[in-house]
Design a protein around this motif. Structure first.
Motif, PDB file in Angstrom:
ATOM      1  N   PRO A  51      19.289   4.581 -16.418  1.00  0.00           N
ATOM      2  CA  PRO A  51      19.772   3.738 -15.521  1.00  0.00           C
ATOM      3  C   PRO A  51      21.624   5.140 -14.738  1.00  0.00           C
ATOM      4  O   PRO A  51      21.371   4.959 -13.656  1.00  0.00           O
ATOM      5  CB  PRO A  51      20.504   2.488 -15.826  1.00  0.00           C
ATOM      6  CG  PRO A  51      19.383   2.140 -16.632  1.00  0.00           C
ATOM      7  CD  PRO A  51      18.499   3.002 -17.184  1.00  0.00           C
ATOM      8  N   GLU A  52      22.046   5.544 -15.937  1.00  0.00           N
ATOM      9  CA  GLU A  52      22.565   7.109 -16.080  1.00  0.00           C
ATOM     10  C   GLU A  52      22.819   7.833 -15.014  1.00  0.00           C
ATOM     11  O   GLU A  52      23.180   7.972 -13.707  1.00  0.00           O
ATOM     12  CB  GLU A  52      23.555   7.086 -16.540  1.00  0.00           C
ATOM     13  CG  GLU A  52      24.491   5.761 -17.087  1.00  0.00           C
ATOM     14  CD  GLU A  52      25.051   6.081 -19.285  1.00  0.00           C
ATOM     15  OE1 GLU A  52      25.915   5.859 -19.673  1.00  0.00           O
ATOM     16  OE2 GLU A  52      24.600   6.807 -19.311  1.00  0.00           O
TER      17      GLU A  52
ATOM     18  N   ASP B 143      19.573   7.977 -12.699  1.00  0.00           N
ATOM     19  CA  ASP B 143      19.438   7.171 -11.662  1.00  0.00           C
ATOM     20  C   ASP B 143      20.435   7.556 -10.489  1.00  0.00           C
ATOM     21  O   ASP B 143      20.569   7.414  -9.128  1.00  0.00           O
ATOM     22  CB  ASP B 143      19.205   5.821 -11.539  1.00  0.00           C
ATOM     23  CG  ASP B 143      17.618   5.654 -11.797  1.00  0.00           C
ATOM     24  OD1 ASP B 143      16.959   7.230 -11.853  1.00  0.00           O
ATOM     25  OD2 ASP B 143      17.174   4.862 -11.874  1.00  0.00           O
ATOM     26  N   ALA B 144      22.057   7.453 -11.025  1.00  0.00           N
ATOM     27  CA  ALA B 144      23.333   7.472 -10.348  1.00  0.00           C
ATOM     28  C   ALA B 144      23.510   8.905 -10.068  1.00  0.00           C
ATOM     29  O   ALA B 144      24.630   8.940  -9.237  1.00  0.00           O
ATOM     30  CB  ALA B 144      24.287   6.814 -10.912  1.00  0.00           C
TER      31      ALA B 144
ATOM     32  N   SER C 227      21.418   7.615 -19.951  1.00  0.00           N
ATOM     33  CA  SER C 227      20.673   6.985 -19.983  1.00  0.00           C
ATOM     34  C   SER C 227      20.044   6.489 -18.699  1.00  0.00           C
ATOM     35  O   SER C 227      20.249   7.537 -17.570  1.00  0.00           O
ATOM     36  CB  SER C 227      21.415   4.935 -19.722  1.00  0.00           C
ATOM     37  OG  SER C 227      21.440   4.540 -19.364  1.00  0.00           O
TER      38      SER C 227
END
Length: 417
Positions: A55-56, A58-59, A53
């Motif tokens: 958000p994933e 971004d990490a 995803s």
């Protein structure tokens, strides 16, 4: 888990992921090193390719290093994946060649000869043969930047030859001028125009010191191409005028002066001068009258094979659409996808035909040829092709046809190596 680790977990090399996303491998490397961040449209594609995803994703964007260890052995300093770092290493090596060779050239003839008389005579010829091989590799390579590390190694070998007083000075300067033109070609293909210009200026300097007029002229021609890519046609014409004078002092058996004329035709087309353009193209056509091999095979490859494509491009720019279309169709027939260079040639002809469609407001022609050119741009990661396609977008104007709108979006998503 970092971005590189996730990529490797899916079995992707940097090259494979770059091909999926339509970007250069160095772009993937810089994402993984945290030097740059993917743009919003690229983030969606990257997340999809990595099966995570947003958000994933971004990490994962700040890993400690970018080196790709999936398909390689121990790291080597000369094969750093960052294009800017490689450019700087190559420039330092070249400047060492230029500095030491220049010092030898400044010595009295007897002293310079004493330093080099023990050298085997074939040393300079070996460098020239290797350079010709590198040009062949470059021509066939789909990803042009892959040739960079070998160029660096070749320059390092030249410096070793100078340090051991092997080989005479002028041939080494000629070999360095040849090689730095190749480095400039790779930089230009990657849209690094400042690096390309620096390479061509240094190549011209070495060609001058070597007394190699054809090499010197070709470095100016390549510099002129960069100026034309930025629509600086007057500056390009000035460079080409100097190149023509140098070519006139060079080897009449080579095609240098004909190549200069063909590029002058493009500059005159950019200036809107039809008469001067056609005169220059006629001078370029005279290359067919040369006997034997008119091209050197490395830094000079002009043999007239691209004249139809070049004439078509000139006519497109001048608004002469019917002769432009005929010339570009002829160019397509002559182009076979047998090497990396053919990707560029075919894509240039396709982009020209799409531009004709745009000028005629023929959406079908725009999309038919434009989409094939986009496919070639993605397959080759060529900045040259991407640059031609972005120029095509300028021809679209306000459009309502959804296919043209989609094509514009596809062109906009092409990575900038």
């Amino acid at each position: 888990m970092g971005l590189a680790k996730r990529r490797r977990a899916l079995g992707y090399s940097q090259e494979r992921l770059a091909l999926i996303l339509g970007v250069d491998r160095t772009t993937v490397c810089r994402w993984e090193s945290g030097r740059i961040a993917p743009q919003p449209p690229q983030r969606r594609g990257l997340a999809s390719a990595l099966e995570i995803s947003l958000p994933e994703l971004d990490a994962l964007l700040s890993p400690p290093q970018c080196a790709d260890r999936s398909n390689a052995g121990p790291p080597r300093p000369s094969t750093s994946p960052d294009a800017g770092d490689i450019d700087e290493m190559i420039r330092r090596e070249f400047l060492r060649v230029l500095t030491v060779s220049g010092a030898l050239a400044a010595l009295p003839t007897e002293e310079a000869a004493a330093l080099t008389e023990a050298a085997p005579r074939e040393t300079a010829a070996d460098f020239a043969r290797m350079n010709r091989h590198l040009w062949q590799v470059y021509q066939m390579a789909r990803f042009k930047g892959s040739v960079y590390p070998v160029i660096h190694d070749q320059l390092a070998t030249m410096n070793e030859a100078l340090g051991e007083n092997r080989g005479s000075t002028r041939p080494l300067l000629s070999a360095a001028a040849d090689l730095f033109q190749l480095a400039g070609e790779i930089a230009f293909d990657g849209n690094r125009n400042s690096d390309a210009i620096a390479s061509y200026v240094l190549a011209a300097s070495a060609g001058k010191d070597a007394g190699a007029y054809d090499l010197w002229a070709c470095a100016l021609v390549r510099h002129a191409y960069v100026e034309m890519s930025e629509h600086r046609y007057h500056q390009a014409a000035q460079l080409l005028g100097a190149a023509a004078r140098l070519a006139g002092r060079g080897d009449s058996g080579l095609s240098t002066r004909h190549w200069v004329a063909s590029v002058q035709a493009e500059a005159y087309a950019g200036l809107g001068d039809l008469e001067a353009c056609e005169r220059a193209m006629d001078r370029a056509e005279a290359v067919r009258g040369l006997s034997g091999s008119s091209a050197e095979g490395g830094w000079l490859r002009f043999d007239g094979a691209r004249l139809a494509e070049e004439r078509g491009a000139c006519y497109v720019q001048l608004g002469r659409l019917d002769p432009a279309e005929q010339a570009l169709r002829d160019a397509l027939e002559q182009t076979a996808l047998a090497s990396g260079q053919s990707y560029r040639r075919r894509a240039a002809a396709l982009t020209g035909l799409a531009a004709i469609g745009a000028k005629r407001r023929d959406a079908e022609q725009v999309v038919t040829y434009g989409r094939e050119a986009v496919g070639l741009a993605r397959a080759s990661s060529s900045g040259y092709v991407a640059r031609r396609l972005r120029a095509l977008c300028d021809e679209f104007g306000p459009v309502s046809d959804h296919r043209v709108v989609e094509l514009r979006a596809e062109i906009g998503s092409l990575g900038t190596p």
